[in-house]
Design an enzyme around this catalytic site. Sequence first.
Site, short mmCIF file in Angstrom:
data_model
loop_
_atom_site.label_atom_id
_atom_site.label_comp_id
_atom_site.label_asym_id
_atom_site.label_seq_id
_atom_site.Cartn_x
_atom_site.Cartn_y
_atom_site.Cartn_z
N PRO A 270 8.74 27.89 -13.83
CA PRO A 270 9.46 27.37 -15.01
C PRO A 270 10.00 25.95 -14.80
CG PRO A 270 10.09 29.64 -14.59
CD PRO A 270 9.25 29.21 -13.43
N CYS A 271 9.96 25.18 -15.88
CA CYS A 271 10.42 23.79 -15.82
C CYS A 271 11.80 23.62 -16.44
CB CYS A 271 9.42 22.87 -16.53
SG CYS A 271 9.33 23.15 -18.33
N ASN A 272 12.49 24.73 -16.72
CA ASN A 272 13.78 24.65 -17.45
C ASN A 272 14.74 23.65 -16.84
OD1 ASN A 272 12.41 27.14 -17.83
ND2 ASN A 272 14.20 27.95 -18.86
N LEU B 130 14.01 21.21 -14.83
CA LEU B 130 13.34 19.95 -14.48
C LEU B 130 13.14 19.05 -15.69
CD1 LEU B 130 10.51 21.34 -12.14
CD2 LEU B 130 12.84 20.66 -11.52
#
Length: 636
Positions: free
Chosen positions: A594-596, A598
């Site tokens: 997940p890129c939450n 980033l």
Amino acid sequence: MIYHLRCVGVLMICSSPQANIPVCCVLGEGTLNLLQKMAKHSAGDDDDVNWNTDDEIDNFQSSPRNVVHMDETVAKFIEMGFSIEMIGRAVEETGGENPEPLMILETLFKISTSSEASSSKSKVIDELIGMGFSEELVIKAIQEHGEENLEEITNALLSYAEAEKMHETENEDINNNYFSDDNDDVNIFLGLSSSDEENELNSFHEDGRLQDLIKMGYPRKEASIALERCGEIASLAEVVDFIFAAQMARQLDEFWAAPDEKEQRRINEPPPRRRKLNTDIASDDELIRLPNPMIGFGVPKEPGLITERPVPIPNIALGPPYFYYENVAMTPKGVWATMSSHLYDIKPEFVDSLYFCAAARKRGYIHNLPIKNRFEIQPTPHYTIQEEFPLTKKWWPAWDKRTKLNCVLTCIASAQLTNKIRKRLEKHERDPAVQKDVVDQCKKWNLVWVGKNKAAPLEPYEMERLLGFPNNHTRGISRKDRYKSLGNSFQVDTVAYHLSVLKPLYPKGINVLSLFTGIGGGEVALHRLQIPMKLVVSVEISEVNRNIFRSFWEQTNQRGDLIEFRDVEELDDHKIEGLMDQYGGFDLVIGGSPCNNLAGANRVSRTGLEGDQSSLFYDYCRILEAVRSKASRMRR
């Protein structure tokens, strides 16, 4: 009870001698005349009386009988609970020279009912304004959704606020240099923060509500806890109620606490936490910088294609088994250097998907795949908006020079915004300033032209096409979930170009360990490359995404085995080794954590790889190391 009524200009004063309570209200001259005539009619007195209300009160003369009868009529209405102002209004609305008291009474009941509804509506407006929304937007939302649909009103207000917030953010323009007549190698994303590129719906929605709560004056910590406890489906009003209830509970607890207990609490209360500086961040020499243009080791139809990596893969990381890791390109400083160090020091390949389709999608990929003899997926995708959506050509205005769309996100423009664009163009279509503003909005929200002066957001099936998925890949779930799932997926054409080197290596099929599978972008790429999947072990926490991927597996008549896990934490070393013993190992480990924490759109918890969601990157590394260690032992 007898009331004495006196008229002074347009001021009517009614007082009760028993209670000695004056009641004043301002009435129109017409109302006074009607009341006076009604009193005269009731008294049966036809004497001429000067009703000139401009006279002083001492100049007014009437018989005591007139006053008594008028007092009795008005007094009865007052005893029933009606105000003088309401009585005057009822007389005006009833009309006529000699309105009947019964007709006035019926009108009073109507006015009373209307006033209660108006009061209720006023309370709703006051509550919403108190929550931080402007009065103009509140009234607009109530007119559109009705005063009883409080949840819809609140959601609409949040949409308005989000649109305004997005409007204040400068957006990328991917069309200035791509496919232009100039050959300048100007960075087409110059000066853009990653907030213009990335957005994960959960963090976007949660952060938007968090910012709204902070603007309303609630402490950040309390707001964050309330959002977590209430869940993402809770309305803003419910979250506010939760915070208020928690505050009241604390106040009551504090109130009833003994003095020595209060002091003990103060002593035991931990000091305020300060954010620690990340001393482990990479130095400037170690930082990995984004290339310009963002074409990785080369892309089709563009110069600069290479067949050998500038920095060779370390021997310890040479495949098989191969691995392929993906995440957003623009992350906090030092993140890609850290990820590279945990993945055998392999340098990432940064690619923008605008070289593979009609929309941008800047991503980084760390992998140990060969890069020679890559080929495009067939049929090749369309590279411009007009090629991808030919029906838009008829309506596309000459002053909108876009040929590419921005990154496909998990949210879309509201109907209110597109309607506002249409109305502005109808009035000022030839105004260059209006045209520029409209184009900016179209870039920001990925709007396409579907009619005269009519711009609209992409439909889910159009997003599927842009991202390389089969038609109706996500059909069968809510629009909101479709946008969310697609916004977080791979761009299939880009990934397939990288995975194409596997086709000659595995002509009889491939065993895949798919981490953070999502809606199956990697598997769709392998299927479109016609690489048989003998086994896919899929790990995906979202039930919606698991259902989408399972439907794809069934609809495409896959002959291999599909094994599903919900969470990467379920996949420990023992389970991994058992699967590899049973199926003979894995040939490819693919996924993107997940890129939450980033993505640039996350203004609250963009904490990098230490964030609650993005720290799952380390689970990818753990599982990959277990697979490669077991594979090494199996080769012996």
